[in-house]
Write an enzyme that holds these catalytic residues in place. Structure first.
Site, short mmCIF file in Angstrom:
data_model
loop_
_atom_site.label_atom_id
_atom_site.label_comp_id
_atom_site.label_asym_id
_atom_site.label_seq_id
_atom_site.Cartn_x
_atom_site.Cartn_y
_atom_site.Cartn_z
N LYS A 11 0.85 -1.21 0.00
CA LYS A 11 0.00 0.00 0.00
C LYS A 11 0.88 1.25 0.00
O LYS A 11 0.66 2.18 -0.78
CB LYS A 11 -0.87 0.02 1.25
N ASN A 12 1.91 1.25 0.86
CA ASN A 12 2.69 2.48 1.05
C ASN A 12 3.76 2.72 0.00
O ASN A 12 4.49 3.70 0.05
CB ASN A 12 3.29 2.51 2.47
N ARG B 290 -4.15 10.07 4.17
CA ARG B 290 -2.98 10.91 4.44
C ARG B 290 -2.20 11.11 3.16
O ARG B 290 -1.61 12.15 2.93
CB ARG B 290 -2.12 10.17 5.48
N CYS C 255 -5.13 7.86 9.23
CA CYS C 255 -5.44 7.14 10.47
C CYS C 255 -5.44 8.09 11.67
O CYS C 255 -4.65 9.01 11.76
CB CYS C 255 -4.39 6.06 10.71
N ARG D 216 -0.81 14.38 13.17
CA ARG D 216 -0.36 14.26 11.77
C ARG D 216 0.01 15.63 11.18
O ARG D 216 -0.58 16.10 10.23
CB ARG D 216 -1.42 13.58 10.90
N PRO D 217 0.94 16.36 11.80
CA PRO D 217 1.34 17.68 11.27
C PRO D 217 1.98 17.55 9.89
O PRO D 217 2.41 16.46 9.49
CB PRO D 217 2.35 18.18 12.28
N ASP E 102 4.09 0.51 12.23
CA ASP E 102 2.87 -0.11 11.68
C ASP E 102 2.68 -1.55 12.14
O ASP E 102 1.66 -2.16 11.86
CB ASP E 102 2.89 -0.07 10.15
N ILE F 42 7.22 6.82 17.18
CA ILE F 42 6.84 7.53 15.95
C ILE F 42 5.55 8.32 16.10
O ILE F 42 5.51 9.51 15.80
CB ILE F 42 6.72 6.53 14.76
N ARG G 43 -8.82 -0.51 4.16
CA ARG G 43 -7.96 0.52 3.56
C ARG G 43 -6.61 -0.07 3.18
O ARG G 43 -5.94 0.43 2.26
CB ARG G 43 -7.72 1.67 4.54
C1 EPZ Z 1 3.80 7.07 6.57
O1 EPZ Z 1 3.00 8.02 7.27
C2 EPZ Z 1 2.92 5.85 6.38
N1 EPZ Z 1 1.76 6.19 5.56
C3 EPZ Z 1 2.45 5.35 7.75
O2 EPZ Z 1 1.69 4.17 7.53
C4 EPZ Z 1 3.68 4.99 8.58
O3 EPZ Z 1 3.26 4.60 9.87
C5 EPZ Z 1 4.59 6.22 8.70
O4 EPZ Z 1 4.93 6.69 7.36
C6 EPZ Z 1 5.87 5.92 9.45
O5 EPZ Z 1 6.54 4.88 8.85
C7 EPZ Z 1 1.89 6.16 4.21
O6 EPZ Z 1 2.94 5.88 3.67
C8 EPZ Z 1 0.66 6.49 3.41
P1 EPZ Z 1 5.87 10.29 8.82
P2 EPZ Z 1 3.51 9.57 7.38
O7 EPZ Z 1 5.82 11.55 8.05
O8 EPZ Z 1 4.17 9.95 6.13
C9 EPZ Z 1 5.71 13.47 12.34
C10 EPZ Z 1 -0.14 2.75 7.75
O9 EPZ Z 1 -0.65 2.17 8.71
N2 EPZ Z 1 5.66 14.47 11.26
O10 EPZ Z 1 7.07 9.41 8.69
O11 EPZ Z 1 2.39 10.37 7.89
C11 EPZ Z 1 4.47 12.58 12.34
O12 EPZ Z 1 3.42 13.18 13.08
C12 EPZ Z 1 0.28 4.19 7.89
O13 EPZ Z 1 0.07 2.23 6.62
C13 EPZ Z 1 5.79 15.81 11.61
O14 EPZ Z 1 5.93 16.16 12.79
O15 EPZ Z 1 4.59 9.40 8.56
C14 EPZ Z 1 4.98 11.34 13.02
O16 EPZ Z 1 4.99 11.54 14.42
C15 EPZ Z 1 0.03 4.74 9.27
N3 EPZ Z 1 5.74 16.75 10.62
C16 EPZ Z 1 6.42 11.25 12.52
O17 EPZ Z 1 6.79 12.57 12.08
C17 EPZ Z 1 5.58 16.40 9.30
O18 EPZ Z 1 5.57 17.30 8.44
C18 EPZ Z 1 6.60 10.30 11.35
O19 EPZ Z 1 5.64 10.67 10.36
C19 EPZ Z 1 5.46 15.03 8.97
C20 EPZ Z 1 5.50 14.08 9.97
#
Ligand code: EPZ
Length: 421
Positions: free
Chosen positions: A24-25, A93, A117, A122-123, A307, A329, A399
């Protein structure tokens, strides 16, 4: 696809063979990356899941041609409007990955903040930082982000303060067509990011990954067409391996890639599982032995994936002894704990630490799913629980897990859909 409420008759051992679907990702960023090309692209091993269906709707709504059968054919030559339906954008997202490509193609984009999710705030500050570094102008008006190019985008150096999968993808998609060299430091290195880079390079991009968490992107004039096969889903693989572990039985996941789940395999071995791996399959065998509790800290790849945290929380909750899982995370990826405790587990949360005292067995109950991976954890809990479990709002699981009810039934689960609305 609704099927919001199911009943699971337990306990049942889950064992047998599971065919793993495409990731998916990986499929999501690769679909949004396809907007950057005006030629025919064929994508193989696309999973048939809700997030992909929603993405296809979003792209078709702006005029992009997509045909989905066994493979997915996409041609983004014509984009005839850039009005995005909020009810679709808020569901995933991944919709944030529209920004880079649409900015490049149409010079401007207005978007509600993306959804996804319910696992914390999710900033998107790091996405915004990357876009601004490349010259995009940004303002906010009635809860919409308005991003536009005043003169042109410029290549630049981007140094992420924290590792972010999403922001790494945004910076890549926005810079592949900007003339000059863009260097990105402190990138996320998940296999899905590498898959997206490999896809873009296959259709003409020039992206080089150094071994220092750094990308060097040489802007090209245009991208071509081509055919690309998505990597297997490592989280789906890990989820079904856990199904075998908590059933103390044997599960084989095929059509997968063991290289992507080394950190998960390591923890499963510590929990007492025997693991056999070949190039494209993994067999887990518990030989009916008792589970051992395993301490875990979630981290960016190649660390233990967040995940897989809910699924491993379930494993630890029935492994006799004390264990902890530190969730580094997402600040709120704990909604499954309350539901598991309704089934008789003994799990506490202290700051970002999940503390499990293993119990002998769990009991069926009426519980609520809240997001994708917690749904996976709860559906597995229902399979091994004594008695019946009703799960409300189980639709989250569609999803990210292709044919999940069929795949689970094929390995011994007894599940019935209670309503279709
Ligand atoms: C991706 O989410 C994945 N989603 C998530 O999978 C996965 O858990 C995550 O990466 C971590 O591996 C998709 O690929 C569609 P991040 P993403 O940006 O991009 C913070 C699933 O179950 N952050 O790596 O949202 C954020 O809040 C989903 O398949 C900021 O602070 O994750 C988090 O605490 C769930 N500012 C951390 O960083 C930002 O601008 C990691 O988020 C972006 C993120």
């Amino acid at each position: 696809m609704n099927k919001k409420k199911i009943i699971i008759y337990g306990p049942n051992k889950l064992s047998g063979d599971v065919k793993i679907s495409g990731s998916k990702n990986s499929a999501l960023p690769i679909l949004f990356a396809s907007i950057l090309s005006k030629e025919d692209i064929k994508i193989k091993n696309i999973p048939n899941i809700e997030d992909i269906n929603i993405t296809i709707k979003i792209l078709k709504n702006i005029g992009i041609k997509i045909i989905k059968n066994k493979n997915l054919l996409i041609n983004a030559k014509y984009i005839n409007n850039i009005s995005f339906k909020y009810n679709l954008i808020k569901k995933i997202r991944a919709s944030i990955w529209l920004i880079g490509p649409i900015l490049i193609r149409c010079k401007k984009i207005k978007l509600n903040k993306p959804g996804g999710c319910n696992i914390g705030k999710r900033p998107i500050d790091m996405h915004i930082y990357a876009l601004k570094s490349l010259g995009a102008k940004i303002n906010y008006k009635n809860n919409k982000i308005n991003i536009f190019i005043k003169k042109k985008l410029n290549s630049n150096i981007i140094k992420f303060p924290k590792i972010s999968v999403g922001a790494t993808i945004t910076s890549i998609l926005t810079s592949v067509l900007i003339p000059g060299i863009t260097t990105i430091y402190n990138i996320a290195k998940e296999p899905e990011i590498i898959d997206t880079i490999n896809f873009l390079n296959k259709i003409g991009a020039k992206i080089k990954k150094t071994n220092k968490n750094k990308l060097i992107i040489k802007g090209v004039k245009k991208l071509t067409g081509g055919t690309y096969k998505i990597i297997p889903d490592r989280i789906e693989t890990g989820t079904y391996l856990i199904a075998g572990a908590i059933s103390k039985s044997k599960i084989t996941c095929y059509n997968t890639n063991p290289i992507f789940i080394k950190s998960i395999i390591k923890k499963l071995i510590l929990s007492g599982a025997k693991i056999k791996i070949k190039k494209d399959f993994i067999t887990l065998n518990m030989n009916n032995k008792k589970l051992k509790p395993v301490n875990i800290i979630t981290n960016p790849y190649p660390g233990f994936p967040t995940d897989m945290q809910p699924q491993f929380t379930l494993l630890n909750s029935i492994a006799l002894g004390k264990s902890y899982i530190k969730e580094n995370i997402f600040p709120n990826r704990f909604l499954h704990i309350k539901e598991l405790n309704k089934m008789g587990t003994n799990i506490k949360i202290k700051n970002n630490k999940i503390i499990c005292i293993g119990v002998n067995k769990i009991l069926g109950n009426n519980i609520n799913a809240t997001d994708l991976r917690s749904s996976a954890c709860l559906i597995l809990a229902g399979c091994i629980a004594n008695g019946n479990t009703i799960i409300n709002s189980i639709h989250h699981i569609y999803r990210g897990y292709e044919n999940v009810l069929k795949k689970l039934t094929n390995i011994g689960a007894k599940i019935k859909i209670l309503n279709n609305k």
